[in-house]
Design an enzyme around this catalytic site. Structure first.
Site, PDB file in Angstrom:
ATOM      1  N   LYS A  22      39.691  29.827  25.562  1.00 42.59           N
ATOM      2  CA  LYS A  22      41.097  29.977  25.488  1.00 42.59           C
ATOM      3  C   LYS A  22      41.858  29.559  26.931  1.00 42.59           C
ATOM      4  O   LYS A  22      42.494  28.859  27.199  1.00 42.59           O
ATOM      5  CB  LYS A  22      41.541  31.321  25.185  1.00 42.59           C
ATOM      6  CG  LYS A  22      43.300  31.390  25.066  1.00 42.59           C
ATOM      7  CD  LYS A  22      43.735  32.636  24.542  1.00 42.59           C
ATOM      8  CE  LYS A  22      43.654  33.816  25.805  1.00 42.59           C
ATOM      9  NZ  LYS A  22      44.809  33.579  26.652  1.00 42.59           N
ATOM     10  N   ASN A  23      41.040  30.435  27.905  1.00 42.67           N
ATOM     11  CA  ASN A  23      41.743  30.295  29.368  1.00 42.67           C
ATOM     12  C   ASN A  23      41.199  28.989  30.094  1.00 42.67           C
ATOM     13  O   ASN A  23      41.725  28.614  31.113  1.00 42.67           O
ATOM     14  CB  ASN A  23      41.136  31.432  30.046  1.00 42.67           C
ATOM     15  CG  ASN A  23      42.098  32.575  29.769  1.00 42.67           C
ATOM     16  OD1 ASN A  23      42.782  32.481  28.836  1.00 42.67           O
ATOM     17  ND2 ASN A  23      41.392  33.769  30.073  1.00 42.67           N
ATOM     18  N   CYS A 116      51.183  38.236  27.571  1.00 46.73           N
ATOM     19  CA  CYS A 116      50.923  39.820  27.166  1.00 46.73           C
ATOM     20  C   CYS A 116      51.814  40.740  27.976  1.00 46.73           C
ATOM     21  O   CYS A 116      51.980  40.401  29.255  1.00 46.73           O
ATOM     22  CB  CYS A 116      49.535  39.991  27.421  1.00 46.73           C
ATOM     23  SG  CYS A 116      48.133  39.636  26.213  1.00 46.73           S
ATOM     24  N   ARG A 121      53.135  40.920  36.351  1.00 48.47           N
ATOM     25  CA  ARG A 121      52.449  39.386  36.285  1.00 48.47           C
ATOM     26  C   ARG A 121      53.706  38.630  37.252  1.00 48.47           C
ATOM     27  O   ARG A 121      54.163  37.547  36.502  1.00 48.47           O
ATOM     28  CB  ARG A 121      52.612  38.834  35.018  1.00 48.47           C
ATOM     29  CG  ARG A 121      51.550  39.539  34.030  1.00 48.47           C
ATOM     30  CD  ARG A 121      50.674  38.968  32.860  1.00 48.47           C
ATOM     31  NE  ARG A 121      49.870  38.208  33.066  1.00 48.47           N
ATOM     32  CZ  ARG A 121      48.906  37.834  32.025  1.00 48.47           C
ATOM     33  NH1 ARG A 121      49.191  38.224  30.908  1.00 48.47           N
ATOM     34  NH2 ARG A 121      47.678  36.986  32.495  1.00 48.47           N
ATOM     35  N   ASP A 305      39.840  41.097  31.184  1.00 47.71           N
ATOM     36  CA  ASP A 305      40.089  41.033  29.624  1.00 47.71           C
ATOM     37  C   ASP A 305      39.063  41.599  28.977  1.00 47.71           C
ATOM     38  O   ASP A 305      39.068  41.207  27.590  1.00 47.71           O
ATOM     39  CB  ASP A 305      39.997  39.108  29.428  1.00 47.71           C
ATOM     40  CG  ASP A 305      41.192  38.616  30.063  1.00 47.71           C
ATOM     41  OD1 ASP A 305      42.229  39.415  30.371  1.00 47.71           O
ATOM     42  OD2 ASP A 305      41.284  37.340  30.214  1.00 47.71           O
ATOM     43  N   ARG A 397      46.547  35.130  19.090  1.00 46.69           N
ATOM     44  CA  ARG A 397      46.495  34.341  20.223  1.00 46.69           C
ATOM     45  C   ARG A 397      45.300  34.064  20.793  1.00 46.69           C
ATOM     46  O   ARG A 397      45.347  32.914  21.457  1.00 46.69           O
ATOM     47  CB  ARG A 397      47.479  35.162  21.300  1.00 46.69           C
ATOM     48  CG  ARG A 397      48.763  35.156  20.991  1.00 46.69           C
ATOM     49  CD  ARG A 397      49.801  36.096  22.144  1.00 46.69           C
ATOM     50  NE  ARG A 397      49.016  35.461  23.225  1.00 46.69           N
ATOM     51  CZ  ARG A 397      49.054  36.006  24.300  1.00 46.69           C
ATOM     52  NH1 ARG A 397      49.205  37.183  24.323  1.00 46.69           N
ATOM     53  NH2 ARG A 397      48.275  35.494  25.596  1.00 46.69           N
TER      54      ARG A 397
HETATM   55  C1  UD1 Z   1      44.387  34.489  33.813  1.00 39.87           C
HETATM   56  C2  UD1 Z   1      43.841  34.699  32.516  1.00 39.87           C
HETATM   57  C3  UD1 Z   1      43.938  36.195  32.007  1.00 39.87           C
HETATM   58  C4  UD1 Z   1      42.924  37.062  32.691  1.00 39.87           C
HETATM   59  C5  UD1 Z   1      43.697  36.771  34.129  1.00 39.87           C
HETATM   60  C6  UD1 Z   1      42.613  37.801  35.169  1.00 39.87           C
HETATM   61  C7  UD1 Z   1      44.462  32.419  31.513  1.00 39.87           C
HETATM   62  C8  UD1 Z   1      45.462  31.588  30.697  1.00 39.87           C
HETATM   63  N1  UD1 Z   1      44.809  33.832  31.802  1.00 39.87           N
HETATM   64  O1  UD1 Z   1      45.871  35.075  34.028  1.00 39.87           O
HETATM   65  O2  UD1 Z   1      43.415  36.064  30.672  1.00 39.87           O
HETATM   66  O3  UD1 Z   1      43.291  38.489  32.607  1.00 39.87           O
HETATM   67  O4  UD1 Z   1      43.548  35.356  34.762  1.00 39.87           O
HETATM   68  O5  UD1 Z   1      41.350  37.570  35.167  1.00 39.87           O
HETATM   69  O6  UD1 Z   1      43.896  31.828  32.219  1.00 39.87           O
HETATM   70  N2  UD1 Z   1      49.492  37.721  40.718  1.00 39.87           N
HETATM   71  C9  UD1 Z   1      50.570  37.820  41.658  1.00 39.87           C
HETATM   72  N3  UD1 Z   1      51.139  36.844  42.165  1.00 39.87           N
HETATM   73  C10 UD1 Z   1      51.215  35.283  41.589  1.00 39.87           C
HETATM   74  C11 UD1 Z   1      50.072  35.406  40.411  1.00 39.87           C
HETATM   75  C12 UD1 Z   1      48.977  36.478  40.206  1.00 39.87           C
HETATM   76  O7  UD1 Z   1      50.817  38.865  42.216  1.00 39.87           O
HETATM   77  O8  UD1 Z   1      51.649  34.714  41.738  1.00 39.87           O
HETATM   78  C13 UD1 Z   1      48.740  38.952  40.610  1.00 39.87           C
HETATM   79  C14 UD1 Z   1      48.875  39.316  39.002  1.00 39.87           C
HETATM   80  O9  UD1 Z   1      49.888  40.265  38.801  1.00 39.87           O
HETATM   81  C15 UD1 Z   1      47.741  40.256  38.795  1.00 39.87           C
HETATM   82  C16 UD1 Z   1      46.615  39.204  39.659  1.00 39.87           C
HETATM   83  O10 UD1 Z   1      47.199  38.735  40.476  1.00 39.87           O
HETATM   84  O11 UD1 Z   1      47.648  41.379  39.312  1.00 39.87           O
HETATM   85  C17 UD1 Z   1      45.816  38.314  38.690  1.00 39.87           C
HETATM   86  O12 UD1 Z   1      46.537  37.340  38.045  1.00 39.87           O
HETATM   87  P1  UD1 Z   1      45.881  35.959  37.856  1.00 39.87           P
HETATM   88  O13 UD1 Z   1      44.434  35.704  38.297  1.00 39.87           O
HETATM   89  O14 UD1 Z   1      46.893  34.990  38.319  1.00 39.87           O
HETATM   90  O15 UD1 Z   1      45.880  35.923  36.124  1.00 39.87           O
HETATM   91  P2  UD1 Z   1      46.620  35.021  35.296  1.00 39.87           P
HETATM   92  O16 UD1 Z   1      46.139  33.485  35.838  1.00 39.87           O
HETATM   93  O17 UD1 Z   1      47.910  35.117  34.829  1.00 39.87           O
END
Ligand code: UD1
Length: 418
Positions: A22-23, A116, A121, A305, A397
């Site tokens: 999915k990711n 989610c 986030r 995850d 999802r």
């Molecule tokens: C992706 C995955 C999700 C997984 C996550 C961590 C997809 C579609 N989703 O989510 O399933 O749980 O990686 O492996 O690929 N953060 C910030 N600022 C930002 C961006 C992120 O503070 O601008 C923080 C987030 O709050 C969180 C951490 O960084 O604490 C990890 O987020 P991130 O790696 O960005 O996850 P996603 O890309 O949202």
């Protein structure tokens, strides 16, 4: 709204073919907007997030057709750079669209993303990186407005290896003027997959899977036919289910390399694991031992995850476990539901203390998020008696044919429409 009725207590035996990740598929959909040529993504899973992403592309003017398991995307008529709040609120991944829309149109307007309910986030890392590429950003009425004639290559350092921010930078950088060097990049297998996909379109991206990604901007990109990497989280979910229920399963499609930390932890529990090429065989007999400590970390650490699923497993192991969630602050919302099934867990902030009990019992529980929902299903499969897992919208999802695959392993699970 659908629910599962599960008659627990059966061991699991058999084979599972893993779906495409999915990711990985979601950012590949976003990347398809970078070209006006046809893109085919093969073996795409039939999950709600994919259908939602397809709807986003259609709103932009692209044609998206599902042909068997493949998806063909033709963005030649894409004309809009605006993503409505209805869809972005449903799918946080739509945030990648910023990078691809900026590359394609030099403009992007997107409502603050949803996804989610597992914490704040924020997207500050995405926005700061885009600013480094010369993008002007303003925010009004819940919408983010991004503009630049053309992104320009730059040196970017991420404070934290965010998966989404890394992907957004790749998508904004591929057609930028000049060279982009990203330090502190996320190293997940899905990032490597995005690099391979982009390079298949004619991009020049190097280094994915390491801390430093280099992108040489190119003036145009072509079409491609691509088979995404398989879903390590789906694979991990089935492995943990078998560990908890007992039995023997073979998972096909995922290399041990992409699940290294999980396999290490399952061996620590007492499972026997054999790996060969893209097959992982797990057997679980007798009472397992708790993992002393598991901390979620960016790849190659333990994946957030799979945190809920491994916590569910630990509830029925011998001893105690400390589970530390470092990525998302409210990712223990499923715990009260596990407690209804007899689990002994205490949550304090980012820590969950699990004391193993002899067994769980059936209960009616509600799936509040995707992976928490999967954990409840796993727990119910191992519990004595009947459980109902309510609200399958989150599980749908991310898992395609979840109950069919579990039934093929011998689980008693049926979906009921209410
Ligand atoms: C992706 C995955 C999700 C997984 C996550 C961590 C997809 C579609 N989703 O989510 O399933 O749980 O990686 O492996 O690929 N953060 C910030 N600022 C930002 C961006 C992120 O503070 O601008 C923080 C987030 O709050 C969180 C951490 O960084 O604490 C990890 O987020 P991130 O790696 O960005 O996850 P996603 O890309 O949202």
């Amino acid at each position: 709204m659908d629910k599962y009725i599960i008659d627990g207590g059966r061991r699991l035996f058999g084979n599972v073919k893993v779906q495409s990740a999915k990711n990985s598929v979601l950012p590949l959909f976003a990347a398809s907007v970078l070209t006006d040529k046809q893109v085919t993504i093969r073996e795409t899973p039939a999950i709600a997030d994919v259908f939602c992403m397809a709807q986003i592309l259609r709103e932009l003017g692209a044609e998206v057709s599902f042909r068997g398991g493949d998806v063909v995307i033709d963005s030649s008529d894409a004309h809009s750079h605006i993503i409505s709040s209805v869809l972005t609120k449903e799918l946080r991944s739509s945030v990648f669209m910023l990078g691809s829309l900026l590359s394609r149109f030099g403009r992007a307007v997107i409502a603050y993303p949803g996804g989610c309910d597992i914490g704040l986030r924020p997207i500050d890392l995405h926005l700061n990186a885009l600013k480094r590429l010369g993008v002007k950003i303003s925010e009004r009425d819940g919408y983010i407005y991004c503009e630049c004639e053309k992104p320009t290559g730059a040196e970017i350092v991420l404070d934290f290896p965010s998966v989404g921010a890394t992907e957004n930078i790749m998508l904004a950088g591929v057609k930028a003027e000049g060279r982009t060097v990203l330090q502190g990049a996320a190293k997940e297998p899905e990032i490597v997959d995005l690099q391979n996909f982009l390079n298949g379109m004619g991009a020049k991206v190097f280094g994915a899977g390491t801390d430093v990604i280099e992108i040489e901007g190119v003036s145009s990109l072509g079409g491609t036919i691509y088979t995404p990497v398989k879903d390590r989280i789906e694979a991990g979910t089935f492995l943990i289910a078998c560990a908890l229920c007992g039995g023997e399963v073979e998972i096909e499609g995922v290399t041990a390399e992409n699940l290294g930390m999980l396999l290490h932890k399952l061996r620590e529990n007492g499972c026997k694991i054999h790996t060969k090429n893209d097959k992982i065989r797990l057997s679980s007999y007798g009472r397992l031992k708790c993992n002393r400590r598991i901390e979620t970390m960016p790849f190659p650490g333990f994946p957030t995850d799979l945190q809920a699923q491994i916590t569910a497993l630990n509830t029925v192991c011998e001893g105690g476990a400390l589970i530390v969630e470092n990525l998302f602050e409210t990712r223990f919302k499923y715990v009260p539901e596990l407690q209804r099934m007899g689990a002994d867990i205490e949550v304090r902030g980012r820590n969950a203390f699990v004391r193993g009990v002899n067994g769980l019992h059936g209960a009616t529980v509600t799936a509040g998020d995707l992976r928490g929902g999967a954990a409840l299903v796993i727990a119910a499969l191992g519990a004595e008696g009947i459980s109902e897992v309510l609200d399958l919208s989150h599980i749908d999802r991310g898992y395609s044919a979840f109950e069919d695959k579990l039934r093929s392993l011998g689980a008693e699970i049926k979906r009921v429409r209410i």
